[in-house]
Each structure stands twice: as structure tokens, then as C-alpha cells.
Design an enzyme around this catalytic site. Structure first.
Site, mmCIF file in Angstrom:
data_model
loop_
_atom_site.group_PDB
_atom_site.id
_atom_site.type_symbol
_atom_site.label_atom_id
_atom_site.label_comp_id
_atom_site.label_asym_id
_atom_site.label_seq_id
_atom_site.Cartn_x
_atom_site.Cartn_y
_atom_site.Cartn_z
ATOM 1 N N GLY A 158 18.300 48.157 -23.505
ATOM 2 C CA GLY A 158 17.515 47.597 -22.401
ATOM 3 C C GLY A 158 17.927 48.297 -21.125
ATOM 4 O O GLY A 158 18.985 48.930 -21.070
ATOM 5 N N CYS A 181 23.513 50.089 -27.534
ATOM 6 C CA CYS A 181 23.368 50.466 -26.122
ATOM 7 C C CYS A 181 23.563 49.241 -25.212
ATOM 8 O O CYS A 181 24.663 48.712 -25.144
ATOM 9 C CB CYS A 181 22.040 51.172 -25.896
ATOM 10 S SG CYS A 181 22.043 52.118 -24.365
ATOM 11 N N TYR A 182 22.503 48.759 -24.540
ATOM 12 C CA TYR A 182 22.683 47.547 -23.720
ATOM 13 C C TYR A 182 23.194 46.395 -24.596
ATOM 14 O O TYR A 182 24.039 45.606 -24.179
ATOM 15 C CB TYR A 182 21.339 47.154 -23.073
ATOM 16 C CG TYR A 182 21.413 45.881 -22.235
ATOM 17 C CD1 TYR A 182 21.861 45.925 -20.915
ATOM 18 C CD2 TYR A 182 21.042 44.644 -22.769
ATOM 19 C CE1 TYR A 182 21.935 44.761 -20.150
ATOM 20 C CE2 TYR A 182 21.117 43.480 -22.019
ATOM 21 C CZ TYR A 182 21.566 43.549 -20.707
ATOM 22 O OH TYR A 182 21.644 42.401 -19.957
ATOM 23 N N HIS A 204 22.429 55.456 -30.033
ATOM 24 C CA HIS A 204 21.247 54.911 -30.715
ATOM 25 C C HIS A 204 21.164 55.397 -32.167
ATOM 26 O O HIS A 204 20.657 56.490 -32.416
ATOM 27 C CB HIS A 204 19.976 55.334 -29.963
ATOM 28 C CG HIS A 204 19.813 54.648 -28.650
ATOM 29 N ND1 HIS A 204 19.191 53.431 -28.520
ATOM 30 C CD2 HIS A 204 20.240 54.987 -27.402
ATOM 31 C CE1 HIS A 204 19.217 53.051 -27.259
ATOM 32 N NE2 HIS A 204 19.856 53.975 -26.557
ATOM 33 N N GLU A 234 19.125 54.508 -34.320
ATOM 34 C CA GLU A 234 17.745 54.465 -34.827
ATOM 35 C C GLU A 234 16.963 55.746 -34.552
ATOM 36 O O GLU A 234 15.904 55.949 -35.129
ATOM 37 C CB GLU A 234 17.004 53.263 -34.218
ATOM 38 C CG GLU A 234 16.669 53.350 -32.732
ATOM 39 C CD GLU A 234 17.832 52.957 -31.811
ATOM 40 O OE1 GLU A 234 18.986 52.977 -32.276
ATOM 41 O OE2 GLU A 234 17.574 52.666 -30.631
ATOM 42 N N ASP A 261 -6.851 52.187 -39.291
ATOM 43 C CA ASP A 261 -6.309 50.968 -38.679
ATOM 44 C C ASP A 261 -7.254 49.778 -38.839
ATOM 45 O O ASP A 261 -6.859 48.718 -39.333
ATOM 46 C CB ASP A 261 -6.022 51.170 -37.187
ATOM 47 C CG ASP A 261 -5.116 52.357 -36.928
ATOM 48 O OD1 ASP A 261 -4.543 52.864 -37.910
ATOM 49 O OD2 ASP A 261 -4.996 52.772 -35.764
ATOM 50 N N LYS A 299 1.950 54.080 -37.917
ATOM 51 C CA LYS A 299 0.789 54.613 -38.635
ATOM 52 C C LYS A 299 1.025 54.762 -40.146
ATOM 53 O O LYS A 299 0.190 54.368 -40.951
ATOM 54 C CB LYS A 299 0.429 55.976 -38.034
ATOM 55 C CG LYS A 299 -0.914 56.492 -38.451
ATOM 56 C CD LYS A 299 -1.974 55.825 -37.632
ATOM 57 C CE LYS A 299 -3.348 56.355 -37.902
ATOM 58 N NZ LYS A 299 -4.317 55.751 -36.981
#
Ligand code: XMP
Length: 510
Positions: free
Chosen positions: A54, A81-82, A168, A170, A226, A366
Site C-alpha cells: 500500500g 511491503c506495506y 514483492h 508476487e 469476456d 484474461k
């Protein structure tokens, strides 16, 4: 179903974290930090919690915080992180601005013993993005990684199963990021990793069957992956109560409208209304050459046609949309339902009042949407299809749009796509099509002078369509496509291949 809670503190990567967890076959649910209480968390039987990053500083009183009781709730927590700083702060750590040591980008991290880093080498490149750092840890928390500028790049409290990483895991720039997340999910939280996309489908179907019971739902089906996947999911939940309106604006690719109608109505049994509005759109577009004006006309006309159809249907309670996560990012993240900014559903007039908007795919990326579609019976050809812009071939015709010019671009495009398909490339382009320029050029055919239009072929390779490279297609494929187009499409005298990236060009011609 075992699940992980991703507690969102306003980071940019919350959905990416959820996706990485799903990739490990564990379901992840995202909740904003201020929309769930400690009590609800305890009752929801989460196997673990991930605090996201964040933009704030934990020492500012106005920054997002969480109930300290989370530390002793007996649920493993991973702070990123945050989230790393907040977790330590709640436990009593000192966090300060890193005046000399902000870190951005790839940074070498040294790992010390921690269940989170099992199987990792001693050092690895990790993605950092922080201006604050943990200066001092309270008793019970141990430092488990550091960098040259950041003494506490990771910590853990083994007893309470609390883990923090300043970097991070991810993002793909972090080496061993997937391994770190797997260590948390399986080693620390004890997840079994048996979640499947079918589980997402089943739980969504159950949810909508209950919440939409007795309601009529309208969906604008474009035939793209979609809206198709959203339609199939809702159709499974509420059957005939889902009404799909497919507006054929006459700017579709060759045979597209008939194919979509056949597939969705006959083969998949959807309650589908096809509106053939080609002539209406073409007459509005007559004489228009300005690209933005074309888009505006198509957008406005689409709404008019859609609204007219909806009126005929009587009372409709809910509007369904095939919004997916990247659409939400593009239109600005927020708590409220974001209307997809694409022309075909954006800005519906207020006279079309709906009680509710549902977006069953809004958390998915997607490729996940493609999986959902395929599992719901969407033919592979549709599930894997390249994107096609809402305004259709209009943005692939420079200059005026006429029946004749539509025919040229449609035929040329069909040939190019057929040649690409036949070439069975190892790495097919992510998007490819023919566009019609507004330039004519002189040619010669059978000893006769010709004077026809120039067709441009375009093929791009890209991850996210925000930037793109032109695809290095084999010359013989280009040659076959070019020669077939000049031979088979009347009115075309020359074919060129577009070798511009994005930037400086866009993917589409207009
Ligand atoms: P550009 O041309 O902006 O295209 O580089 C990036 C991606 O977006 C698609 N695109 C559109 N899609 N309505 C849509 O629904 C539009 O007006 C539109 N313009 C571009 C394009 O096909 C590519 O995939």
C-alpha cells in the site's frame, strides 16, 4: 473449501497476489482491510492471510491499520511491503523513513533460515519498492533476510506464524517468488492445493442462483471471450432468465455474426436476441472519416439499439457485464462497481435503470477467463480468440466506411487469418488483422494498369496490449497472404506489412 484471505491495504498488486495464490491451486479471496472485522476473519476459517502492500506509511495515524488481535488469532499471516511493515508495527516494531535507503527495482536479498525461504539459495534478486523500512523488531520477531540498504528485508515469528517480506514475491522480477508463496501456503498454512477453476465456477453459480433468483438479467453479448464466459456462467445459474442481446453493427469480421448466433443460440442454448443493425450503423457513418467521430457514433448508436431492445423485453432487474480485472485497473480501481469503459456498455443512459450490476469475472485475469469459458463449453476457437475491438472493422478502415470498403477489409482479413492458422506457428501473434488504408496505388495485372487500395497487414506480440512489438512473421507466410489478397480481393492493388511497435503506433489503425 480452503481459502486464503488477501487483505487489501491499497496496493497495486492485490489481484496479482490472489492470482499467484490461485496458480498454486489455493483459492484466494480479496477484501479491503476496512470491510472485514477480526471476528469475521476468525469465523471464516481462512487457512492464512496475506497483507498486501500500500502507498502509506504505517507511522502516520491516518494510515490503514488492522486490529492487533490478528497477531494472536492463530492464523498464519504473510505481510508484503506495506503489509510487512504493518505486521511488524502491530507487533511493536519501529518503522521509519529510510532516508538513505529507499529501494526500487531488482535488489539482491540475502536469506537466513526461515520456513518461508526453504529450498532457496543464499541470495536472490527480489523486486523492491519502498521508502520506509523496519528499524527495530520487538522480542519474538527475528530478521530472516536483508539487503545492503535494508537490514530487515524479512522477518518471522515462528511461534505465532507471522511472516513479513519487504519485497514483492508476487511479481515475476522476484526470483523464487512462486517458491516463497508456495512455502507460505503449503509449508506454513498447511494448504493442500486442490482448488480448481471448476470450484470457482461452481461457487459462483451457486451464489448467483441464490442472489438472482426470480430476477431477469440482461447482458450485451459481443461474442468476445469476456462477455461469452460471463453469459455462460450466468446461464448455468439462472437459465432463461438471462437474456443476451447481440448487436450486429455490421462491422464484424467475415461470418462472425452468423457464427456467434449459431454457437450461442443453437449449440449453447442461450436465450439470445440478435439485432441486425448494420444498415443503421452504416447510414450514420456515411461520409465520416474522423476516427474519434466514428467511435462516438458507433458508441452512441450501440446504446440506442441496445436500449430499444431492452425496452421490448419489459422489466429487467439486473445488468450483467463481462468486466474482467484488467478492465478495472484501466478504468481506475475503486470499491464501487466500475462500468466497463468500452463503448459497448459504457455510459448507459440513466433511463435504463437497473437495480443492480453483476460482474461475475471481475476478479479474474484474461487467461483465467479463457479457462472459465472453456470449462463452460465455449468452443476453443472462441475461448482462445484474439481481442477484437468493440467498434469493429471501423477502426481498421482509414477514411470513409462503405459497404465496398468493408468488403475489402473483411476479405483481406479472412485470408490473412486463414494463412496464419494454416502456418500453425509455434508462437502465433497475440493480435493480427488486415486494415484498409485510404491510399490508392498503381498496379499492373495481366498487362493492364490497375489503381486500387493498399491493404496493410498487422501482427503484434504483446503481454498486455499496453505495449507491443510487431511480430516477425515468416516471409513465406507474408508472401502467400499478400499474393492471395491481391489476387482474390477486388479493388486491392498492393499489400504492405506494418513494422511499427506500440509505441509509437497503436495496435489498431485508428
Ligand atoms: P490500441 O489500438 O489502443 O489497442 O493500441 C489496444 C487493444 O485494445 C483494443 N481496442 C479496443 N477495444 N474498443 C474496444 O473494445 C475500442 O475502441 C478499442 N480500441 C482498441 C485493440 O483491439 C487492442 O487489442
Amino acid at each position: 473449501m480452503e481459502k486464503i484471505l488477501v487483505l487489501d491495504f491499497g496496493g497495486q498488486y492485490d489481484q496479482l497476489i490472489a492470482r499467484r495464490v490461485r496458480e498454486q491451486r489455493v483459492f484466494a479471496e480479496i477484501k479491503p482491510y476496512n470491510k472485514i472485522s477480526l471476528y469475521e476473519i476468525k469465523n471464516a476459517a481462512y487457512k492464512g492471510i496475506i497483507f498486501t502492500g500500500g502507498p502509506n506509511s504505517v507511522y502516520d495515524d491516518s494510515s490503514p491499520r488492522f486490529d492487533k488481535g490478528i497477531l494472536n488469532a492463530g492464523i498464519p499471516v504473510l505481510g508484503i511491503c506495506y503489509g510487512h511493515q504493518l505486521l511488524a508495527f502491530l507487533a511493536g516494531a519501529k518503522v521509519s523513513p529510510a532516508l538513505d535507503g529507499s529501494e526500487y527495482g531488482k535488489t539482491q536479498v540475502r536469506f537466513y533460515g526461515s520456513p518461508l525461504f526453504d529450498g532457496l539459495p543464499e541470495t536472490a534478486a527480489c523486486w523492491m519498492s519502498h521508502t520506509d523500512r523496519i528499524e527495530q523488531l520487538p522480542d519474538g520477531l527475528e530478521i530472516t533476510a536483508s539487503t545492503d540498504k535494508c537490514c530487515c528485508a524479512a522477518f518471522c515469528d515462528r511461534r505465532r506464524r507471522l511472516y513479513g517480506v519487504q519485497f514483492h514475491p508476487e511479481v515475476t522480477h522476484t526470483e523464487y517468488g512462486a517458491q516463497i508463496l508456495a512455502n507460505f501456503l503449503f509449508g506454513v498454512c498447511g494448504c493442500s492445493g486442490d482448488w480448481r477453476m471448476e470450484d470457482f465456477i461452481e461457487s459462483s453459480v451457486e451464489k448467483y442462483r441464490a442472489s438472482l433468483s426470480g430476477k431477469r438479467v440482461l447482458l450485451a453479448l459481443s461474442g468476445g471471450v469476456d462477455s461469452s464466459a460471463a453469459a455462460l456462467l450466468l446461464h448455468r445459474a439462472i437459465g432463461e432468465n438471462l437474456v443476451c442481446v447481440f448487436v450486429d453493427h455490421g462491422l464484424l469480421r467475415k461470418n462472425e455474426g452468423d457464427y456467434a448466433e449459431r454457437t450461442f443460440k443453437k449449440e449453447l442454448g442461450l436465450n439470445l436476441i440478435r439485432v441486425n443493425a448494420g444498415e443503421r450503423f452504416l447510414s450514420k457513418l456515411r461520409g465520416v472519416t474522423d476516427p474519434e467521430k466514428k467511435r462516438r457514433i458507433i458508441g452512441a448508436e450501440f446504446i440506442r439499439v441496445f436500449e430499444k431492445e431492452a425496452k421490448k423485453l419489459g422489466k429487467i432487474d439486473v445488468l450483467a457485464q463481462g468486466t474482467i480485472y484488467p478492465d478495472i485497473v484501466e478504468s481506475g480501481k475503486g470499491d464501487s462497481a466500475v462500468i466497463k469503459s468500452h463503448h459497448n456498455v459504457g455510459g448507459l443512459p440513466e433511463t435504463m435503470a437497473f437495480e443492480e450490476i453483476v460482474e461475475p469475472l471481475r476478479e479474474l485475469f484474461k487467461d483465467e477467463v479463457r479457462q472459465v469459458g472453456e470449462r463452460l463449453g465455449l468452443p476453443r476457437r472462441l475461448a482462445m480468440r484474439q481481442p477484437f475491438p468493440g467498434p469493429g472493422l471501423a477502426v481498421r478502415i482509414a477514411g470513409e466506411i462503405t459497404e465496398e470498403r468493408l468488403r475489402m477489409v473483411r476479405e483481406a482479413d479472412a485470408i490473412f487469418r486463414e494463412e496464419i492458422k494454416n502456418a500453425d506457428l509455434d508462437a502465433p501473434p497475440d493480435q493480427y488483422f488486415a486494415a484498409l488504408t485510404d491510399t490508392k496505388s498503381v498496379g499492373v495485372m495481366g498487362d493492364k494498369r490497375t489503381y486500387g487500395y493498399i491493404i496493410a497487414l498487422r501482427a503484434v506480440t504483446t503481454d498486455d496490449f499496453m505495449t507491443a512489438e510487431w511480430t516477425r512473421l515468416p516471409f513465406d507466410l507474408l508472401e502467400r497472404a499478400g499474393s492471395r489478397i491481391t489476387n482474390e480481393v477486388a479493388g486491392v492493388s498492393r499489400v504492405v506489412y506494418d513494422i511499427t511497435g506500440k509505441p509509437p503506433a497503436t495496435v489498431e489503425f485508428e
